[in-house]
Design a protein around this motif. Sequence first.
Motif, mmCIF file in Angstrom:
data_model
loop_
_atom_site.group_PDB
_atom_site.id
_atom_site.type_symbol
_atom_site.label_atom_id
_atom_site.label_comp_id
_atom_site.label_asym_id
_atom_site.label_seq_id
_atom_site.Cartn_x
_atom_site.Cartn_y
_atom_site.Cartn_z
ATOM 1 N N GLN A 1 5.597 2.483 -11.219
ATOM 2 C CA GLN A 1 4.450 2.014 -10.470
ATOM 3 C C GLN A 1 3.982 3.121 -9.547
ATOM 4 O O GLN A 1 4.788 3.741 -8.857
ATOM 5 C CB GLN A 1 4.837 0.776 -9.656
ATOM 6 N N LEU A 2 2.687 3.389 -9.559
ATOM 7 C CA LEU A 2 2.112 4.436 -8.728
ATOM 8 C C LEU A 2 1.328 3.797 -7.593
ATOM 9 O O LEU A 2 0.490 2.915 -7.823
ATOM 10 C CB LEU A 2 1.174 5.320 -9.562
ATOM 11 N N ARG A 3 1.608 4.204 -6.367
ATOM 12 C CA ARG A 3 0.860 3.742 -5.210
ATOM 13 C C ARG A 3 0.234 4.955 -4.532
ATOM 14 O O ARG A 3 0.918 5.946 -4.281
ATOM 15 C CB ARG A 3 1.762 3.006 -4.222
ATOM 16 N N VAL A 4 -1.035 4.872 -4.242
ATOM 17 C CA VAL A 4 -1.768 5.977 -3.629
ATOM 18 C C VAL A 4 -2.178 5.551 -2.230
ATOM 19 O O VAL A 4 -2.837 4.516 -2.050
ATOM 20 C CB VAL A 4 -3.005 6.356 -4.465
ATOM 21 N N ARG A 5 -1.783 6.329 -1.233
ATOM 22 C CA ARG A 5 -2.098 6.023 0.158
ATOM 23 C C ARG A 5 -2.930 7.150 0.759
ATOM 24 O O ARG A 5 -2.731 8.321 0.437
ATOM 25 C CB ARG A 5 -0.822 5.853 0.988
ATOM 26 N N ARG A 6 -3.836 6.763 1.657
ATOM 27 C CA ARG A 6 -4.590 7.744 2.418
ATOM 28 C C ARG A 6 -4.360 7.468 3.899
ATOM 29 O O ARG A 6 -4.717 6.400 4.400
ATOM 30 C CB ARG A 6 -6.090 7.649 2.095
ATOM 31 N N GLY A 7 -3.741 8.413 4.579
ATOM 32 C CA GLY A 7 -3.403 8.211 5.981
ATOM 33 C C GLY A 7 -2.302 7.181 6.129
ATOM 34 O O GLY A 7 -1.440 7.027 5.266
ATOM 35 N N ASP A 8 -2.340 6.451 7.228
ATOM 36 C CA ASP A 8 -1.354 5.408 7.499
ATOM 37 C C ASP A 8 -2.043 4.055 7.368
ATOM 38 O O ASP A 8 -2.772 3.634 8.275
ATOM 39 C CB ASP A 8 -0.769 5.566 8.903
ATOM 40 N N PRO A 9 -1.834 3.326 6.249
ATOM 41 C CA PRO A 9 -2.560 2.079 6.026
ATOM 42 C C PRO A 9 -1.935 0.874 6.721
ATOM 43 O O PRO A 9 -2.453 -0.240 6.600
ATOM 44 C CB PRO A 9 -2.488 1.912 4.509
ATOM 45 N N ARG A 10 -0.827 1.070 7.442
ATOM 46 C CA ARG A 10 -0.172 -0.070 8.077
ATOM 47 C C ARG A 10 -0.991 -0.553 9.276
ATOM 48 O O ARG A 10 -1.299 0.219 10.172
ATOM 49 C CB ARG A 10 1.234 0.303 8.529
ATOM 50 N N PRO A 11 -1.361 -1.843 9.303
ATOM 51 C CA PRO A 11 -2.177 -2.343 10.415
ATOM 52 C C PRO A 11 -1.354 -2.538 11.677
ATOM 53 O O PRO A 11 -0.128 -2.671 11.638
ATOM 54 C CB PRO A 11 -2.688 -3.688 9.885
ATOM 55 N N ALA A 12 -2.052 -2.562 12.807
ATOM 56 C CA ALA A 12 -1.394 -2.868 14.074
ATOM 57 C C ALA A 12 -0.949 -4.320 14.089
ATOM 58 O O ALA A 12 -1.477 -5.166 13.362
ATOM 59 C CB ALA A 12 -2.357 -2.597 15.234
ATOM 60 N N ASP A 13 0.045 -4.613 14.933
ATOM 61 C CA ASP A 13 0.545 -5.989 15.014
ATOM 62 C C ASP A 13 -0.557 -6.969 15.407
ATOM 63 O O ASP A 13 -0.560 -8.125 14.970
ATOM 64 C CB ASP A 13 1.697 -6.071 16.018
#
Length: 210
Positions: free
Chosen positions: A3-15
């Motif tokens: 499985q390939l996952r492509v991320r740009r920057g930090d996609p984790r949202p704030a709490d």
Amino acid sequence: LNQLRVRRGDPRPADTVVQRLHNEQGLVFVDGEKVRADIEGGGVWVHLDLRARDAGVVGYRAKNQAAIIDLEKIAHYDVEEFWEVARPTRQGGLILRPDEFYILVSRESVKVPLTVAADMVPYDPAVGEYRVHYAGFFDPGFGATGASVGTPAVLEVRSHEVPFVLEDGQPVARLVYEQLLATPSKVYGMDIGSSYQRQGLTLAKQFRRT
């Protein structure tokens, strides 16, 4: 199998963003009701469900040296050939045997809105010397399409080197969200034949339902 996952920057949202998602759409439910979300690090904690089902079953433990299975054969294999049922102790806990592989389930039903994807964080030292969930990617739409109260997360669990006692309701992992660049055109759900929508304590689709 890859499985390939492509991320740009930090996609984790704030709490705060996760909390807003929960307020507006609902991320975790228990017995059909939205409950308070325990939010940390861009995700929500999920807890273990060791409430006994039929015949006192709370999960499954993989048998040693079982045969190889053909992944293309659906609902083909007998559960008893590959798995033993796991039952709780008199105190309601479950003792993990060292290096044994277990299938358990979360108490919460979880939902992944169409604007995010999610990962089950596999290990956190706050919860002990074991690892939860070896295949921890949750697609956009998991528990969110065709079901308004989410879907339980099946937990793949292995203890490290020594026996470990799990308790009912114990926090075991975090479902960490990642913001998508756009809403996907094809989403997880019954319409595309997704296997685990509305699942409970469920083994892989290669095994016959009991």
